[in-house]
Scaffold this active site. Structure first.
Site, short mmCIF file in Angstrom:
data_model
loop_
_atom_site.label_atom_id
_atom_site.label_comp_id
_atom_site.label_asym_id
_atom_site.label_seq_id
_atom_site.Cartn_x
_atom_site.Cartn_y
_atom_site.Cartn_z
N HIS A 241 1.26 -1.54 -0.03
CA HIS A 241 0.24 0.29 0.15
C HIS A 241 0.45 1.64 -0.04
O HIS A 241 1.04 2.39 -0.86
CB HIS A 241 -0.72 0.15 1.03
CG HIS A 241 -1.49 -0.96 1.59
ND1 HIS A 241 -3.13 -1.59 0.61
CD2 HIS A 241 -1.63 -2.22 2.36
CE1 HIS A 241 -3.25 -2.21 1.43
NE2 HIS A 241 -2.41 -2.81 2.20
C1 BDR Z 1 -2.48 0.32 5.85
O1 BDR Z 1 -3.12 -0.39 6.74
C2 BDR Z 1 -0.96 -0.22 7.38
O2 BDR Z 1 -1.17 -1.71 8.11
C3 BDR Z 1 -0.60 -0.43 6.37
O3 BDR Z 1 0.87 0.28 6.46
C4 BDR Z 1 -0.91 0.72 4.78
O4 BDR Z 1 -0.42 1.83 5.52
C5 BDR Z 1 -3.26 -0.11 4.48
O5 BDR Z 1 -4.62 -0.03 5.20
#
Ligand code: BDR
Ligand code: CA
Length: 315
Positions: A241
């Site tokens: 992400h």
């Molecule tokens: C986001 O949540 C976290 O677990 C990850 O680092 C990312 O920023 C994804 O939903």
């Protein structure tokens, strides 16, 4: 023509994908990293700050690091389950110990200092809940003129990942997210629409395993840890992400983007933390965000691998 590096503050809750985003940012001459700030999210702000110090030691990033907000601005914090990022927030391989002490400033104070001292505008890359950034904008709205844009990983126009409606980073602190989206600053939003397409597969991990440098050696293990969890809940790969929020800045051509008006739901029982994007411009409001909707996955992986390889040349 030589491109001028983009001044950035890296704000996040590392976190495997935050860490990989920082690895890639540090490797590129497109960025001039001014500071790292840690926030409560995947783990406590204290753990995130310690992880930040260790990531910086690994990648040779010698910039001020500060611990940020321990809890959301208004509501109580949810606790992220430890099966995604582990108990430490960054479980998996052993990292080098910190080389640089934490600043004697809070994350917001460090951001203020960096912005005040900056001769040119600064972009904030926020890959965790938006509490530090929201607090900064609340206490020093005058510093908006020093911020070029805010590139966030957060939200999702079409769906959530923590509830049907909300993505984790926004759900943790919707009030801060609301401040950020309502700030009038340009927002580059990497939400789940794009980040769940930014997938790393076992084949990609194999390529990274073959790279002979200490950063690659850590990254493939992070990816394996992250991959195991995502595959166990039905994903076809590991969504990296947070790297979207970095690559959107120096490789925008690999993304499909759409400008739209995005509002954050801060209160409702079922939709708290939702980012409601007026994708068809029904209300006719001026867009406040550029939303990433798709990515050329092959190119995304190519840039990630290229960055990891560059550590062999003594980055
Ligand atoms: C986001 O949540 C976290 O677990 C990850 O680092 C990312 O920023 C994804 O939903
Ligand atoms: Ca994150």
């Amino acid at each position: 023509m030589i491109k001028k590096p983009i001044n950035v503050i890296l704000d996040g809750d590392p976190g495997h994908d935050d860490a990989i985003a920082w690895v890639v940012a540090k490797a590129s001459s497109d960025f001039n990293i001014l500071a790292c700030t840690a926030v409560n999210g995947n783990c406590s702000a204290a753990k995130a700050a310690y992880n930040s110090q260790r990531i910086c030691a690994l990648i040779g990033l010698d910039v001020p690091i500060a611990k940020g907000q321990d809890k959301p601005l208004v509501i109580e914090s949810l606790k992220a389950p430890t099966n995604i990022h582990g108990e430490s927030g960054l479980d998996g391989p052993e990292l080098p110990l910190p080389k640089r002490e934490l600043e004697d400033l809070t994350a917001v104070e460090l951001m203020i200092k960096v912005l005040e001292e900056a001769k040119e505008k600064v972009t904030i890359v926020a890959t965790g809940p938006l509490t530090n950034v929201g607090a900064l904008l609340l206490v020093r709205p005058d510093l908006k003129e020093k911020i070029h844009q805010i590139s966030i990983m957060g939200g999702g126009i079409k769906h959530g990942n923590w509830t049907a409606a909300a993505e984790f980073n926004i759900l943790i602190d919707p009030d801060s997210a609301d401040i950020v989206f309502g700030s009038g600053l340009p927002i580059l939003m990497s939400g789940l629409d794009v980040t769940e397409k930014a997938l790393v597969t076992p084949k990609d991990v194999e390529k990274i395993k073959k790279i002979d440098n200490p950063v690659a050696d850590i990254v493939w293990q992070w990816l394996e840890f992250f991959y195991q969890f995502h595959v166990s809940i039905g994903y076809p790969g590991a969504p990296i992400h947070d790297l979207c929020a970095v690559l959107a800045l120096n490789h925008p051509e690999i993304f499909t983007m759409q400008k739209m008006y995005v509002e954050v739901e801060t209160a409702s029982e079922y939709c708290k933390g939702a980012t409601i994007g007026d994708i068809n411009n029904i209300a006719g409001k001026k867009p406040n965000a550029t939303v990433l909707m798709d990515v050329d996955r092959e190119k995304f992986i190519e840039y990630m691998i290229e960055a990891i390889k560059s550590y062999s040349e003594g980055n």
